[in-house]
Design an enzyme around this catalytic site. Structure first.
Site, PDB file in Angstrom:
ATOM      1  N   THR A 173      -1.456   5.798  -5.392  1.00 23.60           N
ATOM      2  CA  THR A 173      -0.073   6.014  -4.432  1.00 23.60           C
ATOM      3  C   THR A 173       1.031   6.503  -5.316  1.00 23.60           C
ATOM      4  O   THR A 173       1.359   5.732  -6.256  1.00 23.60           O
ATOM      5  CB  THR A 173       0.035   4.752  -4.083  1.00 23.60           C
ATOM      6  OG1 THR A 173      -1.050   4.439  -3.132  1.00 23.60           O
ATOM      7  CG2 THR A 173       1.154   4.861  -2.744  1.00 23.60           C
TER       8      THR A 173
ATOM      9  N   GLU B 202      -5.426  -0.015   1.355  1.00 25.46           N
ATOM     10  CA  GLU B 202      -6.467   0.647   1.471  1.00 25.46           C
ATOM     11  C   GLU B 202      -6.654   1.376   2.745  1.00 25.46           C
ATOM     12  O   GLU B 202      -7.480   1.288   3.521  1.00 25.46           O
ATOM     13  CB  GLU B 202      -7.799  -0.218   1.576  1.00 25.46           C
ATOM     14  CG  GLU B 202      -8.084  -0.856   0.178  1.00 25.46           C
ATOM     15  CD  GLU B 202      -8.740   0.156  -0.994  1.00 25.46           C
ATOM     16  OE1 GLU B 202      -8.144   0.314  -2.110  1.00 25.46           O
ATOM     17  OE2 GLU B 202      -9.546   0.812  -0.484  1.00 25.46           O
TER      18      GLU B 202
END
Lengths: 701, 701
Positions: B159, B448
C-alpha cells in the site's frame, strides 16, 4: 466577552475555506454555505460559535494536535486546567442565556466538538450540579456561590454497582439519628458501592447522594437525595468515613474522572436532606411535601434535560463524522474508467453509505432546535404557578427526549462507524479522529438511561394515551402536538399508500400509518399477554418489546422528526435554492428510515397488492437517485456543519482538502516516528533459544 | 511441546468452571459443554488450545490484567518480547501442521484471543513473509533460515498513501540499471509513500516491496515484487537511501508497528526481483515466465489465505464478545415482577439482541472449518501438477473468502457493539475488554481489502458464471459446489415459499431463490446500464451495487453458510441432545438473516399473496420463540466458546459469575485509584480569576 460584543456581521465571522482539491465540488454547490449555516442555526448561534472557537484556538492551554497521545493522568490534568480556564473566559453570562436560550446548547456543542470530556466535566460539576443544589438545600445560596467561584466542586451520585436503571432498588442508606440531628450514611454491601459518578474520582468536594431514607423507627421512606461534603476543599482528601476511588480507564471520555464511593457510618447534618419534596422533623417524623405524582412530574423534567442535551451531543458527533467522511471521499481518488482516477464520492456505494447521514445531520439538527424550543417552553411554564398543563408538557417532553436520545445515539454510532470504514485504512489512524469520536460517543448510548429502556418510556406514554382513547374515548392530544394524529387512528388505519415516494407528505402519512398500526398491534398483543399472565403487566410488557413496543417508539420518533423538518422546509423565508436542497435531504432521510419499516406496510396491506410489485424498488431507486443528486452539494453541505480545522482535528479532513500532506504530517510528527526503540538489542543481540534450522529439527526428531 | 505430547484424554484438559451464580443456568443446559466443544472443533484442536492457554498463563512475560494501561511504547516492547518468546516455546512444528492443518488457525485463534497485535505481528513477520520469500527469490533458503532464527525480520510493503485497493496504480518505481546490474528504487511523490506495512515501523530488516518495474528503455512492465533489505540487522538502522518511520497511534492494534517508507535512489541487486512470474536479463530485457491468467490464479490463492484467516479472527472476536455479554446478562439482575430481580437474560429484548449472535458463533464457526478444509484442498492441489481445476478452485475460494471476510467482519463488529451496549455502564469499562475487542477488530473490516470492494469480487464471480449460463448455456458448477444450485435458476425462480418457517430446508430454498432473483435482476439492470453507457462496464457496475450486486454477494454468503451448517447438523454421529440445540441455532441464524431480505420475497411474489399477511410475523415470532428456547442453554453455549478467564480477561465475565467482586477488583487496582492527583493545588490554592458572585457581576454591568 459576552454575547453582545459579538459583531453583528456574522458573514465576516466565518472565514472562507482555503483553496485546494475540495474546490472542485465546492464550486458545484447550488447554495452559499454561510447562508445555509445561518439559516439552520440562526445568526446569533453561528456568531457565538465562531467566537468561541477562535478564542480556543488562541488559548495556549487549548493547543492540541491530531496525533498526540496522552496518558490518562495527562488527560485528567489538562481537562481540569481547561475547565478552569473556561470559567475565567466566561463566554456567556446568565443574562445572555435568558435572551437566547439556544446559546446554552451552542456552548455545549462548541466545547464538546473540541473535547467531550471537557464539556461533560464542566456541565456535570457546574450547570447540572447547580441546578440540583439551587432548588433544594437550606444553605444552597452559599454553596452555589462556592461552586461558581471554585471553592467547591460538585457531583451527582446515584448509580450503584448493582443498580443502574432500577434506581428504586438502590441500597445506600441514610438513617436519621434524632439524638444528634444527623443522617448516618452507609454502604451496606459491595454491590451498593456508588459508581460512575462523574467528577467524583479526583475532584468533587460535594456530592448529591441518592439513598434510602430510614427514620429512627427503622421505616424506609424510599429514595431521597442528600447534599454530602465528600472531600475537604482545603486538602482535597476524602473525609473520614468515606472511601473514594477513581474508576480508572474507560473506553472513552478518559479526561473525565468517574468515581466510586463507600460510606461507613458517615454522619451528615439533618439539613443535608434535599427537602423540596419531603422533610424530616427534629424528632424523626417523615413529612412529605408534594404528592407522588407532583414529584414524578418534576423529576421527569430534570431528567429530560440530560437527554435533550445528549441528543444534541449525538447529533454533533454524527455531523463531525460525516464532515470527515465526505471531505475525505471528495479528495481520495481510487480507480476510474480512464487513466484519471475518480474521487471515491463518485461511487454509488460511497454515496449510499454516507449521504443518508448527511441528510440525517440536517433533519436531526432541525429536530433538536425544535425540541429544545419545546423544552424551554416547558421549563418556563414550570416556574409559572398559573399555567396549567405542566404535567402533560413534562410527560410529552419525557416521551420525546427518551426516544430522541436513543435513536439519535444509535444513528450517530452508525454514522461514525460507517465513516470510519468509508475512510479505509487512513480512517483507522488515531489522527483521523474517528476512533476518538466512536469511543467518546459510545457513552451516550448508555448513560442517562440505556437506549432500549428509554424507548420503553416513549412506548409506555403512547400506549397509555391510546388505551385511554380506546377504553374511554378520550381525545388524544398533547401540548406539543406530537401525538395528535393518533386520535384519528381508525381512519388512518383504513388508508392505503398513495404511491408517491417523491412526496414527503405521502411519507408522513405512511409513517403515521405505521405508528397507528404498531399501536393497534401492540395493544392487541398486550391484551393476549395480559390474559396469559393473569394481568401481570410486567411479564406482558416484557414479551411485547421486540417488533412491537420498541419498533413503535422508533417509528414514532422518526415520524415526528420528519414532520418537524417538513414544517421547517415550508417556511416562506427560505430562499428557493436552499429549500430545494433541504427538501431533497428531507426526502432522502424519510425514505432511508421508512425502508426499514416497509415489511409492516406490506404485511398490513397499506401497500395495495397491485402496486406492491415495485414499492420496494421505487423507494430504493429514489434513495439512489437522491444520493446522486446530492453528490455535488455534499461538500458544501458538510462545510455548513464543519467546525474549524483546529476543532475538527482530523488529519484526513482538513478544509483545504490536502489530505496526503496532513496525513504525512501526522505520520512524521508522532512520538518516536523516527526513533529506534530502546529495546532494539532484543533483536540485534539477544537471540531466542530456538533450533537453528529445519534440518537440525528433523535430525533431533 | 509438540502436539503429540498433548494428552489424549481431552476431557481432563478442560477444567470444570468454578462454582458461582452462573450455576443457575449451567445446570439447566441440555448438553455437556465439553462434549459440544470437542464436537465443533475436534478433540485435537480442543486439546491443543487448552495446552497453549495453560502455557501462556504460566509464562511470566504473558502476565496481564484487565485494568492495565500501557503506553504505546510499552505495548510495542511487550509485543516484541512475547513474539520472541513464542518462537522459543514453538507450540507446533511444521510436521504437526501437516498432520492436522486445523492447528494453524487454532494457533492464530488461541494467541489472538490473548492479544491480536501479538499474533498479527507474528504471522506477518513469520508465516506470511516466509510464504512470500520461499516461493520467489534466489537466496530464499538462506533468508528463510535467517527469518526463522531471528537473524532477519520480514514485512510486506504494498500500500501507498494514495493507493490501497487499486494496487495497479501504485507509483513506487524499480528501474533496472544494466551497468551495475541493480534495480534503483524510488518514491516519486509524497503520495507514493509506502504506508501501513505491518512490522516495518520499528523492526523489519527485509521488506517485500511492490513497485512498477522499468527496463532501461524506460518501459513500464507493471507491478512486481522485490526482496529489499531495509535495515541493518546489526544496528537496526535503515540503510542510506531509505527513510522509514513508524505510523504512530492507531485506533487499535497498537502493539503492532505499522511503518511508512521512502526510497531515494536506493539500489538493490538484480536478484532481488521476485522472479517466479517474470525475470530480467542482464542486458535489461523483460522476460515473462507465466501467462497473465496463471499469474492471476496464483495471486488469488495467496490473497485468499489472508481473508480466510481474517474470517476466522472475526469469528473469534464475535465469540469472545458474546461470551462476555451472555455471562454478564446471566448474572446481572435488574427489575423484576416481584422483590427478587430478574437476571437480565430473562428479558425478551436482551435475548433478541444477543442470542442471534450466539447462533452466529456456531454457524460461522462451522463455516470456517468447512471453508478451511476447502482451502487446504485447494492448497494441496495447487502443488499437484496433474490435477486440473486449480484455476476454478482458486476462483471459488477467492469468491467465498471475499464475501466471508466482509460479512463475518461486519457481524463481529455488530456483535461486539451490541454486547458492549447490552452490558451497560460496566461494559464501558476498559476492564470489560469490549472496547479493546472493538478497536482491534475494526481493522479486520479494512485491511486485506475493504469489505464493500471485496463483495464485488464475489458478485463478479457469480455474475460471470450466470452470464455464461444465459449466453452460452454453460452449466454452472464449481469444485466446492457453492454455486451449483444456480444452474437450476429458472426452476428456482418459479417456486413459491412453502410457508414452513421452522424448517431449515425451506429457508435454504428461500435463500437460493433470493440469490437467483438477485442474479436475474442484476443481470437485467446491468444490461440496461451497459446500453446507457455504451458498453462501459465500469460505470454500469458502479450503478448496480447498492441493492443489487452488494446484496447478491451477502445473500450468497449467508445461503452457503446455512447450507454448510445444515450438512453438519445432519451428521449421524451427533448425539440427539446436541443436534436439537444445534438445529435451533441454525434456524435462528437463518431466520434472523433472511428477515433482512424479506422485502425481496414480497416484491418477487415468492411469498404468495394469500400467505403474505403473516409471513413477517411468522418469521419474527419464530425468532423470539427460539430465543426463549435457547435461554437456558445460552450460558453453556458460551462456555463451549469461552477461553479461560486469563485469556478472556474481562472483569464482567469471569467464569465464576462473581461480577461485582471482579469489577470492584478492577476499580480498586487501577493505577492511581486512591491517589491524589499531583495537580490538586490547582483547585485548593490557585483559584481562577473570575467574578466572585452574581451580585458583583450585576453591579459591574
Amino acid at each position: 466577552m459576552a454575547v453582545e460584543e459579538i459583531t453583528s456581521d456574522t458573514s465576516n465571522m466565518l472565514s472562507e475555506w482555503p483553496p485546494g482539491p475540495l474546490d472542485l465540488y465546492r464550486k458545484k454547490a447550488s447554495f452559499d454555505w454561510k447562508k445555509m449555516r445561518m439559516l439552520i442555526e440562526g445568526e446569533d448561534v453561528t456568531a457565538f460559535k465562531a467566537k468561541v472557537w477562535r478564542t480556543l484556538e488562541r488559548e495556549p492551554l487549548f493547543f492540541h494536535n491530531s496525533w498526540e497521545e496522552l496518558t490518562r493522568s495527562e488527560e485528567r490534568r489538562l481537562t481540569f486546567a481547561r475547565m478552569k480556564r473556561l470559567l475565567e473566559i466566561k463566554f456567556v453570562n446568565e443574562e445572555d442565556y435568558l435572551t437566547n436560550p439556544y446559546l446554552i446548547p451552542a456552548f455545549v456543542q462548541t466545547i464538546g466538538a473540541y473535547n467531550w470530556s471537557l464539556i461533560v466535566k464542566r456541565v456535570l460539576s457546574q450547570e447540572y450540579f447547580v441546578t440540583n443544589a439551587m432548588t433544594n438545600t437550606s444553605d444552597s445560596e452559599n454553596l452555589v456561590d462556592d461552586i461558581k467561584n471554585f471553592r467547591a466542586f460538585g457531583c451527582i451520585s446515584i448509580t450503584e454497582m448493582a443498580h443502574g436503571s432500577n434506581t428504586k432498588d438502590l441500597k445506600t442508606t441514610a438513617t436519621f439519628d434524632a439524638k444528634t440531628q444527623e443522617f448516618v450514611l452507609n454502604t451496606p454491601s459491595l454491590e451498593a458501592t456508588k459508581v460512575w459518578s462523574g467528577v467524583l474520582g479526583q475532584t468533587a468536594t460535594h456530592a448529591v447522594v441518592f439513598a434510602q431514607l430510614y427514620t429512627p423507627d427503622n421505616k424506609c421512606h424510599g429514595l431521597h437525595s442528600f447534599m454530602v461534603k465528600v472531600r475537604d476543599p482545603k486538602t482535597q482528601k476524602p473525609f473520614a468515613g468515606i472511601t473514594i476511588g477513581d474508576m480508572g480507564p474507560k473506553i472513552g471520555l478518559n479526561g473525565l474522572d468517574n468515581g466510586f464511593m463507600h460510606f461507613n457510618n458517615y454522619r451528615i447534618p439533618k439539613g443535608s436532606l434535599m427537602n423540596s419534596h419531603a422533610d424530616i422533623t427534629s424528632d424523626g417524623k417523615y413529612v412529605p411535601r408534594v404528592t407522588a405524582s407532583e414529584k414524578t412530574g418534576a423529576t421527569l423534567g430534570i431528567l429530560s434535560a440530560g437527554r435533550v442535551f445528549i441528543t444534541h451531543m449525538s447529533i454533533t458527533n454524527l455531523q463531525m463524522a460525516i464532515v470527515i467522511a465526505v471531505r475525505y471521499s471528495a479528495t481520495r481518488r481510487q480507480f476510474g474508467p480512464s487513466t484519471e482516477e475518480w474521487p471515491i464520492i463518485e461511487y454509488q456505494t460511497q454515496q449510499w453509505r454516507l449521504f443518508p447521514y448527511v441528510a440525517a445531520s440536517y433533519v436531526l439538527n432541525n429536530f433538536f432546535f425544535s425540541l429544545y424550543q419545546d423544552y424551554v417552553d416547558f421549563f418556563v411554564t414550570s416556574f409559572n404557578p398559573v399555567y396549567g398543563n405542566k404535567g402533560e408538557m413534562g410527560a410529552e417532553i419525557h416521551s420525546l427526549s427518551s426516544c430522541a436520545k436513543a435513536v439519535c445515539g444509535w444513528m450517530a454510532r452508525d454514522a461514525i462507524q460507517e465513516s470510519r470504514e468509508a475512510c479505509g485504512g487512513h480512517g483507522y489512524l488515531k489522527a483521523a479522529r474517528l476512533g476518538e469520536l466512536r469511543n467518546d460517543h459510545d457513552a451516550n448510548n448508555t448513560y442517562e438511561g440505556d437506549n432500549n429502556v428509554l424507548l420503553q418510556q416513549t412506548s409506555n406514554y403512547l400506549m397509555k394515551l391510546f388505551k385511554e382513547k380506546i377504553d374511554n374515548q378520550k381525545t388524544v392530544n398533547s401540548p406539543f402536538s406530537s401525538v395528535n394524529y393518533i386520535d384519528d387512528y381508525e381512519n388512518i388505519l383504513k388508508t392505503k399508500f398513495d404511491g408517491d415516494v417523491h412526496n414527503l407528505n405521502s411519507l408522513i402519512k405512511a409513517y403515521r400509518f405505521i405508528v397507528c398500526w404498531l399501536l393497534k398491534q401492540s395493544d392487541t398483543k398486550m391484551n393476549v399477554l395480559l390474559k396469559k399472565y393473569n394481568g401481570d403487566i410486567f411479564r406482558a410488557r416484557n414479551e411485547c418489546q421486540a417488533y412491537y413496543l420498541r419498533s413503535l417508539a422508533i417509528a414514532f420518533f422518526e415520524c415526528n422528526v420528519i414532520e418537524r423538518f417538513h414544517t421547517f422546509c415550508s417556511e416562506q423565508s427560505i430562499p428557493e435554492n436552499m429549500r430545494t436542497v433541504l427538501n431533497k435531504m428531507g426526502l432522502l432521510f424519510a425514505l432511508w428510515t421508512i425502508e426499514k419499516h416497509l415489511l409492516i406496510l406490506y404485511e398490513s396491506n397499506y401497500i395495495a397488492v397491485e402496486v406492491s410489485n415495485n414499492m420496494t424498488t421505487s423507494v430504493r431507486e429514489t434513495i439512489l437517485s437522491l444520493c446522486s443528486q446530492l453528490k455535488d452539494e455534499a461538500v458544501a453541505l458538510v462545510d455548513v456543519l464543519s467546525p474549524p480545522d483546529f476543532i475538527l482535528n482530523s488529519c484526513i479532513a482538513h478544509s483545504d482538502g490536502r489530505i496526503y500532506e496532513h496525513i504525512f504530517d501526522a505520520l512524521s510528527h508522532n512520538k518516536g516516528a523516527f526513533q529506534q526503540p530502546d529495546w532494539f538489542t532484543e533483536f540485534t543481540e539477544k537471540k531466542p533459544q530456538i533450533l537453528t534450522s529445519d534440518s537440525q529439527l528433523k535430525a533431533k526428531l
